[in-house]
Scaffold this motif. Structure first.
Motif, short mmCIF file in Angstrom:
data_model
loop_
_atom_site.label_atom_id
_atom_site.label_comp_id
_atom_site.label_asym_id
_atom_site.label_seq_id
_atom_site.Cartn_x
_atom_site.Cartn_y
_atom_site.Cartn_z
N UNK A 215 0.79 -1.22 0.00
CA UNK A 215 0.00 0.00 0.00
C UNK A 215 0.83 1.28 0.00
N UNK A 216 1.76 1.44 0.93
CA UNK A 216 2.57 2.66 0.96
C UNK A 216 3.41 2.85 -0.31
N UNK A 217 3.85 1.75 -0.90
CA UNK A 217 4.65 1.84 -2.13
C UNK A 217 3.79 2.38 -3.27
N UNK A 218 2.59 1.84 -3.43
CA UNK A 218 1.69 2.31 -4.48
C UNK A 218 1.31 3.77 -4.25
N UNK A 219 1.11 4.12 -2.99
CA UNK A 219 0.75 5.50 -2.65
C UNK A 219 1.87 6.46 -3.04
N UNK B 80 4.29 10.56 -6.76
CA UNK B 80 5.36 11.02 -7.64
C UNK B 80 4.92 11.20 -9.09
N UNK B 81 4.00 10.35 -9.54
CA UNK B 81 3.61 10.38 -10.96
C UNK B 81 2.29 11.09 -11.21
N UNK B 82 1.47 11.21 -10.16
CA UNK B 82 0.11 11.75 -10.25
C UNK B 82 -0.81 10.86 -11.09
N UNK C 61 -4.70 11.52 -9.16
CA UNK C 61 -5.60 12.68 -9.28
C UNK C 61 -6.07 12.94 -10.71
N UNK C 62 -5.38 12.36 -11.71
CA UNK C 62 -5.76 12.56 -13.10
C UNK C 62 -6.68 11.44 -13.58
#
Length: 257
Positions: free
Chosen positions: A92-96, A101-103, A125-126
């Protein structure tokens, strides 16, 4: 008589499990008639199985139709699995961080039988219409996560996939077995895979392998986004983020490189 009774119970259990496994994102609601046809059983048998599953909380009546949806018990079991599974706890934290970093949306995938299945997804967010949802299945040979898992996996599975045929989803899908073998070799050399409009037009994805303490690849993590947001000079940076994320994820599972 006992043996015959046991056989009947096993058949009922098997059919009940087949009902649950038949649900998908494209078919979240099913009618008894549809279930009977899919299982090749009588309507009365299908109705009895559905009512039993509903009574136990695995199915629930859909309020807007005469069909049934998955019930809260499936969510309960999923939560228990997630809380007790090391991969879920650590990834989870890795994916977050990848999303941060990439949005873009990040995901975790595994191979189940001969398909790629997404177990986790963190939404960026996109907006992105990438056909990646939890529980969704995608072809192995046309996705970056699928290609990574094949490249680091069992050669017998690769041969089976090639034998069944590499279906074309777009004009960019690799369908030639020899070229596909070369693609997998390149992925192992590089440590990551890229799928550029190989499964769906206007989308790309990047994935890298996650190793456990025994050095086995247990899953792939990656990101997917529309090609309209991709600049060629940005691709190397995105690859770097995914590869770094996969290394951190592997270390969390005890891999020492």
């Amino acid at each position: 008589m006992t043996e015959k009774k046991d056989s009947g119970i096993l058949d009922s259990v098997s059919n009940a499990l087949r009902i649950l496994k038949s649900y998908s994102h494209s078919q979240p609601v099913k009618r008894v008639n549809d279930i009977a046809k899919e299982l090749n059983v009588s309507k009365s048998t299908a109705s009895r199985l559905v009512k039993t599953l509903a009574a136990e909380g695995f199915l629930t009546k859909d309020t807007e139709s005469a069909g049934y949806r998955l019930g809260k018990m499936t969510l309960t079991l999923g939560g228990i699995f997630a809380n007790s599974n090391e991969i879920y706890r650590e990834m989870g934290p890795v994916l977050n961080e990848i999303v941060s970093e990439t949005k873009e949306s990040a995901h975790l995938a595994v191979i189940i039988e001969k398909e790629l299945v997404y177990l986790m997804k963190y939404v960026g967010p996109y907006y992105a219409d990438t056909k990646i949802d939890i529980g969704e299945t995608n072809p192995l040979h046309a996705t970056s996560s699928g290609k990574v898992l094949l490249a680091y996996g069992d050669s017998n599975r690769i041969n089976e996939i090639k034998k069944e045929g590499l279906d074309a989803y777009t004009e960019h899908t690799i369908t030639n077995p020899i070229l596909f073998e070369k693609e997998l070799l390149k992925i192992r050399r590089n440590g990551y895979a890229v799928s550029m409009e190989e499964y769906t037009y206007h989308n790309f994805s990047i994935a890298a392998p996650v190793f456990n303490i025994d050095g086995e690849v247990v899953c792939a993590i990656g990101m997917a986004a529309p090609t309209s947001r991709l600049k060629q000079n940005k691709l190397p940076n995105l690859i770097k983020i995914i590869v770094n994320g996969s290394k951190i994820a592997s270390e969390l599972l005890g891999w020492d490189g």
